[in-house]
Design a protein around this motif. Structure first.
Motif, short mmCIF file in Angstrom:
data_model
loop_
_atom_site.label_atom_id
_atom_site.label_comp_id
_atom_site.label_asym_id
_atom_site.label_seq_id
_atom_site.Cartn_x
_atom_site.Cartn_y
_atom_site.Cartn_z
N UNK A 148 18.04 4.35 -37.02
CA UNK A 148 17.62 5.69 -36.59
C UNK A 148 16.54 6.25 -37.52
N UNK A 149 16.72 6.09 -38.80
CA UNK A 149 15.74 6.64 -39.73
C UNK A 149 14.37 6.00 -39.57
N UNK A 150 14.36 4.69 -39.43
CA UNK A 150 13.05 4.04 -39.30
C UNK A 150 12.39 4.37 -37.97
N UNK A 151 13.21 4.39 -36.92
CA UNK A 151 12.65 4.75 -35.60
C UNK A 151 12.02 6.14 -35.66
N UNK A 152 12.74 7.07 -36.30
CA UNK A 152 12.24 8.43 -36.37
C UNK A 152 10.99 8.50 -37.25
N UNK A 153 11.03 7.79 -38.34
CA UNK A 153 9.88 7.79 -39.24
C UNK A 153 8.61 7.37 -38.50
N UNK A 154 8.71 6.27 -37.77
CA UNK A 154 7.53 5.78 -37.05
C UNK A 154 7.16 6.75 -35.91
N UNK A 155 8.18 7.21 -35.19
CA UNK A 155 7.90 8.10 -34.06
C UNK A 155 7.20 9.37 -34.52
N UNK A 156 7.68 9.93 -35.63
CA UNK A 156 7.16 11.23 -36.07
C UNK A 156 5.84 11.10 -36.82
N UNK A 157 5.73 10.07 -37.69
CA UNK A 157 4.53 9.97 -38.53
C UNK A 157 3.54 8.93 -38.04
N UNK A 158 3.97 8.06 -37.14
CA UNK A 158 3.06 7.04 -36.63
C UNK A 158 2.96 5.82 -37.52
N UNK A 159 3.80 5.77 -38.56
CA UNK A 159 3.71 4.63 -39.47
C UNK A 159 5.06 4.39 -40.14
N UNK A 160 5.29 3.14 -40.53
CA UNK A 160 6.54 2.84 -41.22
C UNK A 160 6.44 3.24 -42.70
N UNK A 161 5.24 3.59 -43.08
CA UNK A 161 4.98 3.99 -44.46
C UNK A 161 4.64 5.48 -44.42
N UNK A 162 5.49 6.34 -44.94
CA UNK A 162 5.21 7.77 -44.79
C UNK A 162 5.86 8.58 -45.88
N UNK A 163 5.59 9.84 -45.85
CA UNK A 163 6.24 10.78 -46.75
C UNK A 163 7.72 10.88 -46.36
N UNK A 164 8.53 11.51 -47.20
CA UNK A 164 9.95 11.65 -46.88
C UNK A 164 10.15 12.20 -45.47
N UNK A 165 11.04 11.57 -44.75
CA UNK A 165 11.20 11.87 -43.33
C UNK A 165 11.57 13.32 -43.04
#
Length: 501
Positions: free
Chosen positions: A456-473
């Motif tokens: 869930x966290x990774x899916x959300x991270x990518x969905x919200x920021x567009x990347x698997x590498x991002x600021x804190x979710x």
RNA sequence: GAUCCCAUCGUCUAGCCUGGUCAGGACACAAGGUUUUCAUCCUUGCAACACGGGUUCAAAUCCCGUUGGGAUCGCCA
């Protein structure tokens, strides 16, 4: 002898300065300037609970940034002030006394609860909702009854008394170039003075437009259904109404085309500035909405360049008869293109100045909160703009590889999880106000989505920021705004849904 | 639900008022070319009059209806 043209923009200082305000302001300013008239800024702060000085200040800043300069306003004064409605209370009271005396308005002692009951009753019995006709109890109170209630100090409002005879009320709309008509018995007895002694929009705008000698009212079409009431008020006062122009509303660019809203799109002028849009690009873009300078009788050269224009150019050949009544969709791709074309015209100095202004504004727009977590991620090759770009893109470009890091069984499963999460989030969205609350919420509902915490966290991270590498979710979601997170969950789910295994 | 408003390419629009041009332009998209990759730039392409009636020799254009979309129905503006 023709009177001086006077137009106004009348925003209410609540929340972020809205792009729709700039849109309406633009057309008012063009009209006023074209006829060598005046453009007035009036602050409509009659909602005591929501109006703030900060918001008022950011309206000034945003309109100035766009070059939409006013001739009279609260900050610079003018011959018809004050220009802040909260400072005009005595004027409204004086005017409303006239209506009370002539029987064109009356006191209403109904409580909010009573009105609620009335509304429900009307709904159940399929009666048109509103305080009018048989349902307007207080309209029929006699002198003694009114005095009793007044003496008992029962809080009350003042309503306009819409004529009860058969008939129609209509006004001419200069954009549709037609009369717009409605039956009189469908117009309700609108509250014009609230129990806190402040006027509602209807009374305040009519009184102010008259006293400030506004000649042309150019506003959004959301006001069409209130205009009948305004016309009635003008006639109750014995005043000549201004000319009305109702512009189509800016729409969300999705398939629904509802009026543009922060739930689906960025609408704050401060956002546009922080995101790097140039004022001349935004003005040019808004000037293309519902309006076109293109004419068939132009030379080929003119046709080619007629879509790129400055505010001054738009004013110079402005023609209000060419405004279209259709509500245009806000197309970020077009804005982006215009922005680029202005950017590429910059000299080196101008360009660096732009970059500098943008960084500075980014900082003030997001404040210390932004810096706190961005600085931890600073790298020479990935700077602030890298980490914050998800905030400034209208649509993200998703990549399959990023989603694969969530280690779902397949893309379809990922899409399902996001859809479920979206449903859960939309249910509780109004109760979540901070990154911490978002964190708790995500952990709470994780099981219900059928995902592991990691998925869930990774899916959300990518969905919200567009990347698997991002600021804190959690902070990222809070900064972007949860409503836009919902939209991104949808977009990510449909991206995943379109992947063929 | 009631009332009001709107309706041309995916999007913004020209043309409509004053019926008769291959329905024009821009953005997006696609293909090709230039270029040290990408981008820029150039060329080309794709693509629309919501539907049904009427009026007319002739309807995107005028009229009516249908459908679709939107807005409003707050002690918010």
């Amino acid at each position: 002898m023709s009177e001086e043209v006077r137009c106004r923009i009348a925003p209410s200082p609540t929340g972020e300065p809205h792009v729709g305000t700039a849109y309406i302001a633009l057309f008012n300013l063009c009209y006023a300037r074209k006829y060598k008239g005046k453009f007035i800024l009036r602050i409509e702060d009659t909602d005591q609970s929501r109006s703030t000085r900060e918001s008022e200040e950011s309206i000034y800043q945003s309109l100035s940034w766009l070059g939409l300069n006013w001739d009279e306003g609260p900050d610079i004064g003018g011959p018809f002030g004050p220009y802040r409605q909260s400072e005009r209370l005595s004027i409204y009271h004086e005017q409303i006394k006239k209506l009370l005396d002539s029987g064109r308005a009356y006191r209403c002692f109904c409580t909010p609860q009573e009105l609620d009951t009335l509304r429900k009753y009307q709904e159940q019995n399929k009666r048109p909702p509103g305080y009018f006709g048989k349902d307007s109890k207080c309209r029929h109170l006699n002198e003694t009854q009114i005095k009793e209630r007044l003496d008992a100090k029962i809080p009350h409002v003042i309503r306009m008394a819409v004529p009860m005879e058969e008939g129609k009320i209509s006004f001419y709309d200069h954009i549709r170039k037609e009369e717009i008509t409605r039956r009189l018995n469908e117009v309700d007895d609108q509250i014009i003075l609230k129990s806190d002694g402040f006027p509602t929009y209807h009374l305040a705008s009519v009184v102010d437009d008259h006293l400030m000698k506004i000649t042309h009212v150019i506003r959004g079409e959301e006001w069409i259904n209130s205009t009948y009431k305004h016309v009635l008020l003008y006639s109750a006062f014995g005043w000549e109404p201004p000319k009305f122009f109702h512009l189509g509303l800016l729409r969300n660019p999705d398939s629904n085309r509802t009026k543009i809203s922060k739930r689906k799109n960025p609408v704050s002028l401060r956002w546009f500035r922080a995101a790097g849009y140039l004022p001349q690009a935004l003005i040019n873009f808004l000037g293309l909405m519902g309006y076109s300078r293109y004419r068939d009788d132009m030379s080929d050269e003119e046709k080619k360049s007629c879509e790129i224009f400055s505010l001054q150019t738009m004013i110079n050949d402005f023609n209000e008869t060419r405004i279209s009544p259709t509500g245009p969709a806000f197309d970020f791709a077009k804005l982006e293109d215009l922005n680029f074309s202005y950017l590429s015209q910059f000299t080196d100095d101008g360009f660096y100045q732009y970059l500098n202004d943008r960084q500075t504004y980014l900082k003030t727009y997001f404040g210390a909160y932004n810096r706190l977590f961005i600085e931890r991620y600073l790298r020479p090759e990935k700077d602030v703009s890298f980490w914050s770009s998800f905030l400034f893109k209208h649509a993200l470009q998703y990549k399959r590889d990023d989603f694969e890091k969530a280690e779902c069984d397949n893309a379809k499963q990922g899409a399902e999880i996001l859809k479920k999460f979206k449903k859960l989030l939309s249910r509780e969205i109004e109760t979540l106000h901070s990154a911490d609350e978002i964190k708790d919420f995500i952990n709470k509902v994780c099981g219900e989505t059928g995902a592991t915490s990691k998925q869930l966290h990774m899916l959300l991270r990518v969905a919200v920021t567009g990347s698997s590498e991002s600021l804190p979710l959690y902070q990222s979601m809070a900064l972007l705004g949860l409503y836009r997170c919902l939209v991104r969950c949808d977009e990510a789910a449909s991206f995943l849904g379109s992947i063929r295994e």
